[in-house]
Design a protein around this motif. Structure first.
Motif, mmCIF file in Angstrom:
data_model
loop_
_atom_site.group_PDB
_atom_site.id
_atom_site.type_symbol
_atom_site.label_atom_id
_atom_site.label_comp_id
_atom_site.label_asym_id
_atom_site.label_seq_id
_atom_site.Cartn_x
_atom_site.Cartn_y
_atom_site.Cartn_z
ATOM 1 N N LEU A 25 -4.268 1.315 5.465
ATOM 2 C CA LEU A 25 -2.980 1.318 6.170
ATOM 3 C C LEU A 25 -3.180 1.426 7.673
ATOM 4 O O LEU A 25 -2.509 0.735 8.459
ATOM 5 N N THR A 26 -4.100 2.288 8.071
ATOM 6 C CA THR A 26 -4.390 2.443 9.502
ATOM 7 C C THR A 26 -4.840 1.112 10.095
ATOM 8 O O THR A 26 -4.379 0.699 11.170
ATOM 9 N N LYS A 69 -6.546 6.670 -3.113
ATOM 10 C CA LYS A 69 -5.581 7.098 -2.099
ATOM 11 C C LYS A 69 -6.223 7.117 -0.720
ATOM 12 O O LYS A 69 -5.642 6.603 0.257
ATOM 13 N N ASN A 70 -7.418 7.682 -0.636
ATOM 14 C CA ASN A 70 -8.106 7.739 0.661
ATOM 15 C C ASN A 70 -8.357 6.340 1.213
ATOM 16 O O ASN A 70 -8.180 6.077 2.415
ATOM 17 N N ILE A 117 0.317 3.984 -2.816
ATOM 18 C CA ILE A 117 -0.039 5.381 -2.537
ATOM 19 C C ILE A 117 0.944 6.328 -3.224
ATOM 20 O O ILE A 117 0.553 7.380 -3.741
ATOM 21 N N GLN A 130 -0.182 9.127 -5.850
ATOM 22 C CA GLN A 130 0.199 10.537 -5.748
ATOM 23 C C GLN A 130 0.842 11.002 -7.051
ATOM 24 O O GLN A 130 0.706 12.168 -7.444
ATOM 25 N N GLN A 134 -6.746 3.500 0.496
ATOM 26 C CA GLN A 134 -5.520 2.806 0.897
ATOM 27 C C GLN A 134 -4.924 3.398 2.171
ATOM 28 O O GLN A 134 -4.312 2.685 2.973
ATOM 29 N N GLN A 135 -5.096 4.687 2.362
ATOM 30 C CA GLN A 135 -4.602 5.283 3.607
ATOM 31 C C GLN A 135 -5.392 4.757 4.811
ATOM 32 O O GLN A 135 -4.813 4.506 5.880
ATOM 33 N N THR A 136 -6.700 4.590 4.635
ATOM 34 C CA THR A 136 -7.497 4.016 5.725
ATOM 35 C C THR A 136 -7.133 2.552 5.924
ATOM 36 O O THR A 136 -7.050 2.074 7.063
ATOM 37 N N HIS A 141 0.823 -1.211 0.000
ATOM 38 C CA HIS A 141 0.000 0.000 0.000
ATOM 39 C C HIS A 141 0.862 1.267 0.000
ATOM 40 O O HIS A 141 0.512 2.258 -0.646
ATOM 41 N N LEU A 142 1.972 1.266 0.729
ATOM 42 C CA LEU A 142 2.841 2.442 0.718
ATOM 43 C C LEU A 142 3.341 2.728 -0.700
ATOM 44 O O LEU A 142 3.359 3.879 -1.148
#
Length: 222
Positions: free
Chosen positions: A210-211, A203-204, A180, A184, A206-208, A176-177
């Protein structure tokens, strides 16, 4: 398409997502998950068909490169997600894996539909990541950022129990990093407003993810 955070205290009761395409699959069997993946792909194709096409990105555009490369990147995430759903010992790991598999399969459908609507082939002539200014330097042994090597994928397939859960979470975090970073890239270099809108949702999401992945890894002591 925003995945809701998963709490540690009650993972079985936590909604997986409110993204419209990533319904919770934790109660599904393997066949049901496979069906969900297919449905996600079809929904992705449908979503791509709804994208207005007033102008067509060209063969060497950032949009075309992103759609091609991210489809490949997503395909590995789908494979890893399916493994997590089938082999994971931890309920939350199975849930996260199933949600990632269905969600990213749908996004592959959207990106492939874009390429067809632009009258472009699924694969281009340029090297992977050539559409990003720093793309060439990010490719390692033919793999895009965050992608696992064949050896790592084999190790994941062979892992059992908690060892599998921890390895999956570690590998998916890296995946995921890298993803993302690529997203970007299209947000910085792209011009097609519909592609940019979908990329921002990716992006949103995958960022969630990641959390949730990092919280699960911490809970499992990985």
């Amino acid at each position: 398409m925003t995945a809701a955070p998963v709490t540690e205290s009650a993972p079985e009761e936590t909604p997986a997502t409110d993204d419209g395409g990533r319904g919770s699959v934790r109660r599904f069997g393997t066949l049901a998950l496979a069906a969900a993946v297919v449905v996600g792909l079809l929904l992705g194709y449908a979503g791509g068909l709804l994208t207005p096409t007033f102008t067509r990105p060209g063969e060497n555009s950032a949009e075309a490169g992103f759609a091609r490369d991210m489809s490949t990147h997503h395909a590995q995430a789908v494979a890893m997600g399916l493994m997590a759903f089938q082999q994971g010992e931890d309920a939350e790991v199975r849930q996260i894996g199933g949600d990632i598999a269905t969600g990213q399969q749908g996004e592959i459908g959207t990106m492939q539909t874009w390429l067809r609507s632009w009258r472009l082939d699924p694969t281009g002539t340029q090297p992977a990541m050539a559409w990003m200014p720093d793309g060439a330097g990010l490719v390692r042994n033919g793999l895009m950022p965050g992608m696992a090597t064949p050896e790592q994928m084999a190790k994941l397939r062979e892992a059992k129990g908690r060892a599998f859960d921890v390895l999956f979470l570690q590998m998916m975090i890296q995946h995921h990093l890298g993803g993302i970073h690529m997203i970007q890239g299209i947000l910085d270099e792209g011009h097609d407003k519909d592609v940019l809108a979908v990329a921002q949702v990716m992006k949103n999401t995958q960022q969630t993810d990641l959390t949730n992945l990092q919280a699960a890894l911490k809970r499992l002591g990985g």
